[in-house]
Scaffold this motif. Structure first.
Motif, PDB file in Angstrom:
ATOM      1  N   LEU A  39      -8.329  34.608  82.879  1.00  0.00           N
ATOM      2  CA  LEU A  39      -6.796  34.811  82.873  1.00  0.00           C
ATOM      3  C   LEU A  39      -6.690  35.639  84.202  1.00  0.00           C
ATOM      4  CD1 LEU A  39      -4.079  34.153  82.146  1.00  0.00           C
ATOM      5  CD2 LEU A  39      -4.539  35.732  80.194  1.00  0.00           C
ATOM      6  N   TRP A  80      -8.107  25.458  83.309  1.00  0.00           N
ATOM      7  CA  TRP A  80      -7.123  26.361  83.763  1.00  0.00           C
ATOM      8  C   TRP A  80      -7.119  26.320  85.368  1.00  0.00           C
ATOM      9  CZ3 TRP A  80      -8.403  30.303  87.141  1.00  0.00           C
ATOM     10  CH2 TRP A  80      -9.852  30.642  87.242  1.00  0.00           C
ATOM     11  N   ARG A 135      -1.176  31.754  76.594  1.00  0.00           N
ATOM     12  CA  ARG A 135      -2.675  31.606  76.046  1.00  0.00           C
ATOM     13  C   ARG A 135      -2.438  31.053  74.765  1.00  0.00           C
ATOM     14  NH1 ARG A 135      -7.967  35.270  77.368  1.00  0.00           N
ATOM     15  NH2 ARG A 135      -6.460  36.963  77.012  1.00  0.00           N
ATOM     16  N   PHE A 151       1.987  33.081  81.387  1.00  0.00           N
ATOM     17  CA  PHE A 151       0.715  32.765  81.227  1.00  0.00           C
ATOM     18  C   PHE A 151       0.448  32.743  79.791  1.00  0.00           C
ATOM     19  CE2 PHE A 151       1.124  34.418  85.413  1.00  0.00           C
ATOM     20  CZ  PHE A 151       0.245  33.936  86.245  1.00  0.00           C
TER      21      PHE A 151
END
Ligand code: SF4
Length: 370
Positions: free
Chosen positions: A278, A230, A259, A257
């Motif tokens: 995150l 990431w 996931r 974002f």
């Protein structure tokens, strides 16, 4: 020079090494300097910065309030079709998966969209797989022309198109484009996109530029989190967003974002991204890009989304369904992925208010450009 040309001198692996080698002094230097350049951003997302995440998050919160106030925009995705000619290993709609394939008729699309309109949404995101026959330009224009009286903002998250096609969609009423690169690592990109037009890394990475050239007001990018490291994805995203902001300054650039979530095929993410990771990625990007819109979808749990509201998020989806026709019916077809936040749009809006923020259903009026 396109962004693709620009990154030809940049090696994914060397960048990953550079990130790993940053020391705590580099992080402190980055945090104490005024302007944030890419080199400082590398320090900010390095493992050496893990210890100062609270400081990064605090800055992200202050910057977000200064630039955006205490607001959260709400939008809803609506799936037009799950038909797809690509084979992305992580996706339920992968062409080789034996799932029911459906494409909404224009009338069905209006019915689904009316349901979302009744729930309060004025910003809709039209989503589809990549099947140029099932979801043709003609079909998209017809759908958009039938929805524009219901929504002030219509975005698309479909397959990459050429500038002229985007211009036609913009003329029909589309004002936003979302296109994720999935991974900026070209080697991994080739491995996880096994067949179809999506195998073309360059065509995909230059898509936001074609959208900017066509005049879309909002351009969204993102990396699918869980595919690769990431931190390295974050640096590429930062460079990509800054490139787009400079080149297409009339458009607002947003970053999502996503996931990886469970999907048909049972793909296991090779590089899982934790909640803390995150938070680190999102808040560091906020510090680097004070004016970027940052989006968080219902892939995330309600607890995580609620906690992220003060830290930099400016838009959220709510009450989402990833099945074609899933808002008004109970289709047999699989969703693109499982969602984690199952609250209704009204419940999400109430929570946003409880946290001290204002839910915004409408942040744009097409009359501004008429
Ligand atoms: S990610 Fe998109 S292009 Fe890939 S299989 Fe799924 S719907 Fe098709």
């Amino acid at each position: 020079m396109t962004f693709y040309d620009q990154i030809q001198n940049c090696s994914w692996y060397k960048l990953a090494e550079q990130i790993d080698q940053r020391a705590p002094e580099d992080v402190h230097a980055a945090l104490s300097s005024g302007a944030m350049d890419v080199d400082r951003f590398i320090s900010l997302v390095s493992p050496a910065a893990d210890e100062v995440l609270e400081e990064i998050a605090r800055r992200a919160q202050i910057i977000t309030e200064q630039r955006f106030g205490r607001i959260v925009g709400l939008y809803a995705p609506m799936y037009l079709s799950n038909s797809c000619t690509n084979s992305c290993v992580y996706c339920s709609f992968n062409a080789s998966h034996k799932i029911d394939r459906e494409t909404l008729s224009v009338e069905q699309a209006v019915s689904e969209a009316s349901h979302l309109h009744d729930q309060g949404f004025r910003h809709i995101l039209l989503v589809s797989g990549e099947d140029l026959e099932a979801v043709s330009l003609h079909y998209l224009k017809e759908v958009v022309e039938n929805l524009r009286h219901l929504f002030d903002s219509i975005s698309i998250e479909i397959y990459p198109m050429g500038t002229e096609d985007y211009r036609e969609l913009a003329a029909s009423g589309v004002d936003g484009l979302i296109i994720y690169q999935e991974t900026y690592n070209p080697d991994l990109y080739a491995r996880v996109h096994e067949a179809g037009r999506k195998t073309d890394y360059r065509w995909r990475i230059e898509t936001p530029e074609r959208g900017g050239a066509a005049g879309f007001r909002r351009i969204g990018i993102g990396a699918l989190l869980g595919l690769d490291d990431w931190r390295t994805e974050a640096v590429y995203l930062a460079m990509h967003a800054r490139y787009l902001m400079r080149r297409h300054w009339r458009s607002q650039v947003t970053i999502s974002f996503p996931r990886l979530r469970p999907a048909v095929g049972g793909y296991t993410p090779p590089c899982p991204v934790s909640d803390r990771d995150l938070v680190h990625m999102l808040t560091a990007l906020r510090v680097f890009l004070p004016d970027a819109g940052l989006l968080l979808s219902t892939r995330e749990s309600k607890e995580f989304r609620d906690n992220m509201i003060p830290l930099g998020v400016t838009s959220m989806s709510a009450g989402s369904c990833t099945r074609v026709g899933g808002y008004t019916g109970d289709p047999a077809s699989a969703g693109q992925f499982e969602i984690a936040d199952h609250r209704s749009p009204g419940e999400v809006a109430e929570t946003i208010k409880d946290i001290g923020y204002e839910p915004v259903w409408k942040d744009w009026d097409a009359a501004f450009i008429r």
